[in-house]
Each structure stands twice: as structure tokens, then as C-alpha cells.
Design a protein around this motif. Structure first.
Motif, PDB file in Angstrom:
ATOM      1  N   GLU A 113      45.948  43.861  43.980  1.00 13.15           N
ATOM      2  CA  GLU A 113      46.628  45.147  43.884  1.00 13.15           C
ATOM      3  C   GLU A 113      45.602  46.213  44.239  1.00 13.15           C
ATOM      4  N   SER A 136      36.868  35.583  44.924  1.00 10.60           N
ATOM      5  CA  SER A 136      37.855  34.730  44.263  1.00 10.60           C
ATOM      6  C   SER A 136      37.883  33.301  44.790  1.00 10.60           C
ATOM      7  N   LYS A 158      42.478  45.296  41.998  1.00  9.53           N
ATOM      8  CA  LYS A 158      42.731  44.482  40.812  1.00  9.53           C
ATOM      9  C   LYS A 158      43.188  43.102  41.264  1.00  9.53           C
ATOM     10  N   GLY A 160      44.072  39.652  39.354  1.00 15.02           N
ATOM     11  CA  GLY A 160      44.217  39.056  38.029  1.00 15.02           C
ATOM     12  C   GLY A 160      43.745  40.043  36.986  1.00 15.02           C
ATOM     13  N   SER A 161      42.779  39.626  36.158  1.00 15.47           N
ATOM     14  CA  SER A 161      42.256  40.523  35.128  1.00 15.47           C
ATOM     15  C   SER A 161      40.985  41.247  35.581  1.00 15.47           C
ATOM     16  N   GLN A 162      40.500  40.927  36.777  1.00 21.75           N
ATOM     17  CA  GLN A 162      39.303  41.583  37.306  1.00 21.75           C
ATOM     18  C   GLN A 162      39.671  42.895  37.989  1.00 21.75           C
ATOM     19  N   VAL A 163      38.896  43.941  37.706  1.00 20.64           N
ATOM     20  CA  VAL A 163      39.123  45.234  38.348  1.00 20.64           C
ATOM     21  C   VAL A 163      37.816  45.705  38.974  1.00 20.64           C
TER      22      VAL A 163
END
Length: 182
Positions: A113, A136, A158, A160-163
Motif C-alpha cells: 500500500e 520481502s 506499507k 503487511g505490518s511493516q511500514v
């Protein structure tokens, strides 16, 4: 995972994926699902029609049939009509999102995202895909881009939970935090 997701979205998305795999149409039906999501996101009227219990199922089917046109796979059309019959049309967008999540998993693709201050050009999108692939180790990267002028410049990615916040607003915030701790 929410109850709605576990009990409604997941089983329907899995069923559609099974049909898609059986007929070697996973990507084609994935494109249909992307189109459906796009239409639903851009039409509050359609969302209201699908969620209204007083609108007859046949009317919902006619509207959806017109919107889908002849460009969708017949399995997609049948699936959407089945959702109307089972009074699950209100979950169409969520089921489509869940199908795309299953498709990404199948294709070893991650969803990034990306929020930027301005529209990204193809070169910038490719650079972001390369960066996300590197962090990733996914085979492919699907971008979901949004524009937010409030980030001033740069991008926020973004996965998953990584930003990864490479926005000007984020940099200014970090500078402010470091100055306040002095």
C-alpha cells in the motif's frame, strides 16, 4: 481474523478460488474481482442497493449483470448471482478482497500500500516494486496507490505490518521528536 471474515468471506473466496484453479482462470477471475472492487469503491449508490433488504434479488441481479457486462468470466457472473441468491451480496467487496489475498498467496505476490503526495509515474512505481521485492523476497509486488497531499512529499509504503515512512511529513515529525528530546 474477524468472525465475518472467517465465516463468510473466507469460505466464499476459497470456493471461488477452487473453481478458478479447476478451470485455470485464477488470474482472469482476479481481474474480474479487481474490477468489482473498483466499481463498489466508486459507487455508494450500488453499495446501498446491495445492502438494502427491500430491493428484490432479481433487481440486484439485473443491476449487477449490467455493471459486469460481457467482459467478465461466466464463473464470476454465476458466483456474483449466487451471492445475491444467498443474501450475501453485501459481502461482495470483502469476498473479492479475500479472493485477491488468496491469489497473491498462490502467486507469491505481496501487496504494497503506497501513499504519495502526488501521482507516481511508472518509473517510480517500478522502483518501489524493486524495493519491496528486496525487503520481502516476494516473487512479485502488487501496488495499491493512494494520494495524500498532507504527506507533503515522498512516500509511505506499507507491506503487511511493516511500514517504511519516507515522507517529508514523517521526516519532519522525526526531527521534531529528536529536537524535543534534547
Amino acid at each position: 481474523m474477524s468472525i465475518v471474515q472467517a465465516e463468510i468471506l473466507e469460505p466464499y473466496a476459497q470456493a471461488l478460488m477452487s473453481v478458478a484453479q479447476e478451470h485455470n482462470l485464477t488470474d482472469a477471475i482476479g481481474e474480474d474481482m479487481r474490477g468489482i472492487i473498483e466499481v463498489l469503491k466508486n459507487s455508494e449508490d450500488l453499495q446501498q442497493v446491495l445492502s438494502n433488504p427491500f430491493i428484490k434479488d432479481q433487481a440486484k441481479k439485473d443491476i449487477l449483470g449490467q455493471i459486469m457486462g460481457e467482459g467478465v468470466q461466466h464463473f464470476t457472473r454465476n458466483f456474483v448471482m449466487l451471492l445475491v441468491d444467498r443474501r450475501r451480496a453485501i459481502f461482495l467487496e470483502g469476498i473479492a478482497q479475500q479472493y485477491l489475498a488468496l491469489l497473491r498467496k498462490l502467486n507469491q505476490t505481496v501487496l504494497a500500500e503506497v501513499t504519495s503526495a502526488v501521482e507516481l509515474n511508472d518509473g517510480q512505481k517500478d522502483a518501489i516494486r524493486d524495493k519491496v521485492r528486496a525487503i520481502s523476497s516476494a516473487r512479485d509486488v502488487e501496488l495499491d496507490t493512494k494520494i495524500d497531499p498532507e504527506i507533503i512529499g515522498g512516500v509511505i509504503i506499507k507491506v503487511g505490518s511493516q511500514v517504511l515512512d519516507a515522507s517529508l511529513r514523517g521526516q519532519l515529525r522525526r526531527i521534531g521528536i529528536s529536537l524535543s528530546s534534547v
